[in-house]
Design a protein around this motif. Structure first.
Motif, PDB file in Angstrom:
ATOM      1  N   ASP A  30       0.808  -1.220   0.000  1.00 31.37           N
ATOM      2  CA  ASP A  30       0.000   0.000   0.000  1.00 31.37           C
ATOM      3  C   ASP A  30       0.841   1.271   0.000  1.00 31.37           C
ATOM      4  O   ASP A  30       0.403   2.303  -0.480  1.00 31.37           O
ATOM      5  CB  ASP A  30      -0.948   0.028   1.199  1.00 31.37           C
ATOM      6  N   SER A  31       2.044   1.215   0.566  1.00 34.81           N
ATOM      7  CA  SER A  31       2.853   2.421   0.684  1.00 34.81           C
ATOM      8  C   SER A  31       4.026   2.466  -0.291  1.00 34.81           C
ATOM      9  O   SER A  31       4.845   3.382  -0.228  1.00 34.81           O
ATOM     10  CB  SER A  31       3.369   2.573   2.121  1.00 34.81           C
ATOM     11  N   ALA A  32       4.112   1.496  -1.194  1.00 35.84           N
ATOM     12  CA  ALA A  32       5.223   1.457  -2.148  1.00 35.84           C
ATOM     13  C   ALA A  32       5.180   2.668  -3.078  1.00 35.84           C
ATOM     14  O   ALA A  32       4.117   3.058  -3.555  1.00 35.84           O
ATOM     15  CB  ALA A  32       5.150   0.168  -2.974  1.00 35.84           C
ATOM     16  N   PRO A  33       6.350   3.282  -3.341  1.00 32.03           N
ATOM     17  CA  PRO A  33       6.376   4.413  -4.267  1.00 32.03           C
ATOM     18  C   PRO A  33       6.155   3.929  -5.699  1.00 32.03           C
ATOM     19  O   PRO A  33       6.395   2.758  -6.018  1.00 32.03           O
ATOM     20  CB  PRO A  33       7.790   4.967  -4.097  1.00 32.03           C
ATOM     21  N   ARG A  34       5.677   4.828  -6.542  1.00 30.39           N
ATOM     22  CA  ARG A  34       5.516   4.498  -7.966  1.00 30.39           C
ATOM     23  C   ARG A  34       6.868   4.659  -8.647  1.00 30.39           C
ATOM     24  O   ARG A  34       7.610   5.595  -8.373  1.00 30.39           O
ATOM     25  CB  ARG A  34       4.500   5.421  -8.611  1.00 30.39           C
ATOM     26  N   MET A  35       7.179   3.748  -9.546  1.00 28.64           N
ATOM     27  CA  MET A  35       8.462   3.791 -10.255  1.00 28.64           C
ATOM     28  C   MET A  35       8.241   3.946 -11.756  1.00 28.64           C
ATOM     29  O   MET A  35       7.255   3.465 -12.299  1.00 28.64           O
ATOM     30  CB  MET A  35       9.253   2.515  -9.978  1.00 28.64           C
ATOM     31  N   PHE A  36       9.198   4.618 -12.381  1.00 32.57           N
ATOM     32  CA  PHE A  36       9.143   4.797 -13.825  1.00 32.57           C
ATOM     33  C   PHE A  36      10.554   4.799 -14.402  1.00 32.57           C
ATOM     34  O   PHE A  36      11.533   5.003 -13.692  1.00 32.57           O
ATOM     35  CB  PHE A  36       8.421   6.101 -14.198  1.00 32.57           C
ATOM     36  N   ALA A  37      10.623   4.545 -15.692  1.00 34.01           N
ATOM     37  CA  ALA A  37      11.876   4.663 -16.437  1.00 34.01           C
ATOM     38  C   ALA A  37      11.746   5.856 -17.371  1.00 34.01           C
ATOM     39  O   ALA A  37      10.648   6.173 -17.840  1.00 34.01           O
ATOM     40  CB  ALA A  37      12.139   3.396 -17.251  1.00 34.01           C
TER      41      ALA A  37
END
Length: 115
Positions: A30-37
């Motif tokens: 629930d608290s995981a950050p969003r990741m992107f490339a």
């Protein structure tokens, strides 16, 4: 950031059905950050385009974005879109954001470290 109840041990649920391990996994997901490339596309020739991942970013729950480039350069930005400016500002190059899907699983590393 959330917390979990201190009830029970990490290895066995309480008789009332509380499973601390399951609560911890849910909290992490629930608290995981969003990741992107950040993917940079480069025109090599007419109709020929190449692409490479030039940076990774993390969007934190409270707003800031941390980006680390393949060259090790780091930056704290206001939004993921600001990374596009950093990596797509040259003639013949464009930058795109590619979002990783939400995590669907979390595993606990046992045994629990105790001091």
């Amino acid at each position: 950031m959330g917390t979990v109840s201190p009830q029970g041990s990490a290895s066995e649920p309480l008789e009332c059905g509380f499973d601390l391990d399951e609560e911890i996994r849910a909290l992490v997901l629930d608290s995981a950050p969003r990741m992107f490339a950040v993917v940079q596309e480069t025109d090599l020739a007419e109709g020929v385009t190449d692409a490479e991942v030039v940076a990774w970013g993390i969007v934190h729950e409270d707003g800031p974005v941390d980006v680390i480039g393949a060259n090790g350069h780091t930056a704290r930005l206001r939004s993921p879109e600001r990374a596009l400016w950093w990596y797509g500002d040259k003639k013949g190059e464009r930058a795109r954001l590619v979002w990783l899907g939400p995590a669907g699983a979390a595993a606990l590393d046992h045994p629990v470290a105790v001091r």
